[in-house]
Design an enzyme around this catalytic site. Structure first.
Site, PDB file in Angstrom:
ATOM      1  N   GLY A  18      -5.525  -3.360   3.245  1.00 37.82           N
ATOM      2  CA  GLY A  18      -6.270  -2.373   4.016  1.00 37.82           C
ATOM      3  C   GLY A  18      -6.120  -2.014   5.683  1.00 37.82           C
ATOM      4  N   VAL A  19      -5.080  -2.688   6.233  1.00 41.89           N
ATOM      5  CA  VAL A  19      -4.796  -2.596   7.598  1.00 41.89           C
ATOM      6  C   VAL A  19      -3.683  -1.396   7.996  1.00 41.89           C
ATOM      7  CG1 VAL A  19      -5.567  -5.018   7.872  1.00 41.89           C
ATOM      8  CG2 VAL A  19      -3.237  -4.465   7.548  1.00 41.89           C
ATOM      9  N   HIS A  23       1.313   2.767   6.300  1.00 44.40           N
ATOM     10  CA  HIS A  23       1.495   3.781   7.386  1.00 44.40           C
ATOM     11  C   HIS A  23       2.376   3.333   8.546  1.00 44.40           C
ATOM     12  CE1 HIS A  23       0.518   7.013  10.084  1.00 44.40           C
ATOM     13  NE2 HIS A  23      -0.176   6.068  11.153  1.00 44.40           N
ATOM     14  N   LYS A  43       9.009  -1.322  -1.852  1.00 46.26           N
ATOM     15  CA  LYS A  43       7.809  -1.874  -1.945  1.00 46.26           C
ATOM     16  C   LYS A  43       7.911  -2.745  -3.349  1.00 46.26           C
ATOM     17  CE  LYS A  43       3.204  -2.122  -1.857  1.00 46.26           C
ATOM     18  NZ  LYS A  43       2.294  -2.700  -0.687  1.00 46.26           N
ATOM     19  N   ASP A  60       1.563   3.885  -2.328  1.00 44.29           N
ATOM     20  CA  ASP A  60       2.447   3.227  -1.258  1.00 44.29           C
ATOM     21  C   ASP A  60       3.945   3.424  -1.520  1.00 44.29           C
ATOM     22  OD1 ASP A  60       0.147   2.337  -0.444  1.00 44.29           O
ATOM     23  OD2 ASP A  60       0.536   0.021  -1.094  1.00 44.29           O
ATOM     24  N   GLY A 122       5.325  -5.785   2.195  1.00 44.81           N
ATOM     25  CA  GLY A 122       4.587  -6.674   1.409  1.00 44.81           C
ATOM     26  C   GLY A 122       3.251  -6.080   0.757  1.00 44.81           C
ATOM     27  N   ARG A 182      -5.252   1.200  14.979  1.00 41.44           N
ATOM     28  CA  ARG A 182      -6.727   1.515  15.174  1.00 41.44           C
ATOM     29  C   ARG A 182      -7.187   2.056  13.869  1.00 41.44           C
ATOM     30  NH1 ARG A 182      -7.987   1.373  20.581  1.00 41.44           N
ATOM     31  NH2 ARG A 182      -6.235   1.502  22.143  1.00 41.44           N
TER      32      ARG A 182
END
Length: 228
Positions: A18-19, A23, A43, A60, A122, A182
């Site tokens: 979730g970081v 994106h 992926k 993803d 990953g 961010r």
């Protein structure tokens, strides 16, 4: 670094799940496409599928395909699709199968025939179990790919980033750069955290991705690691 005549690979990992790895990967794919004709995102393992046009797919993987410059068979850019949003080894167990580094490396080798650069994203963080004895980081080791670390800017990111960098180097791989993302618009001292990591990670900061309610990879801008 690989010869100019060979496909290059770049492995994207994160400080946690979730970081914003996907994106950041999509932004990097758009940047890479400015230099290379055939750029493909991969992926290897997607755990957690959603319905799309009558079939189950990975969001993803779809995002990486949208940012890639060439289309490839689904079984090459996303060879393992697991229904449940769990750690790969648990999702695979629920699906009644075993996932191995050898299987993923074979798909990567086949994918390289279609691309000048393959960006491999990953799952979760660096040391995510793949089966009873292998980790997804073992795939990065098998590929001997330079690694880009995506740091989700939130409380706790300093510890996670520094430990992940240690693990990457302990595995004998190059930390080619890192991305600050961010993900928490309310994070206190975000700029100070970035400065701390710049001083301690020992790898170039490729850029800072702004918080976006709806992330748009085409609006992001990152430097590319040296050699890419």
């Amino acid at each position: 670094m690989a010869s100019e005549t060979l496909t290059r690979s770049l492995f994207i990992t994160g400080t946690d799940t979730g970081v914003g790895k996907t994106h950041a990967s999509a932004v990097l794919l758009h940047m890479l496409a400015r230099r290379h004709a055939r750029v493909v995102g991969m992926k290897p393992v997607a755990a957690g599928l959603v319905p799309h046009e009558g079939r189950w797919v990975s969001e993803d993987a779809m995002a990486l395909r949208a940012a890639s410059s060439v289309a490839v068979p689904d079984d090459l850019d996303n060879p393992v699709q697991l229904p449940d949003p769990l750690s790969p080894h648990l999702a695979a167990e629920r699906a009644g199968r075993r996932v191995s580094v050898a299987e993923l490396q074979a798909a990567h080798t086949a994918l390289c025939a279609h691309a000048d650069v393959v960006l491999v994203e990953g799952a979760g963080g660096w040391r995510v179990p793949l089966n009873e004895s292998e980790y997804l980081s073992d795939l990065a080791r098998a590929l001997q790919a330079p690694v880009v670390l995506v740091v989700g800017l939130r409380l706790g990111c300093l510890n996670h980033a520094l430990l992940t960098a240690e693990a990457i180097r302990a595995d004998g791989l190059q930390l080619a750069g890192w991305v600050a993302n961010r993900i928490d618009p309310e994070m206190a001292c975000a700029d100070e955290n970035i400065a701390t990591l710049q001083a301690r990670l020992g790898a170039p900061l490729l850029g800072v991705l702004p918080w976006q309610a709806v992330p748009d990879a085409r609006q992001g801008a990152l430097a590319l690691p040296a050699g890419f």
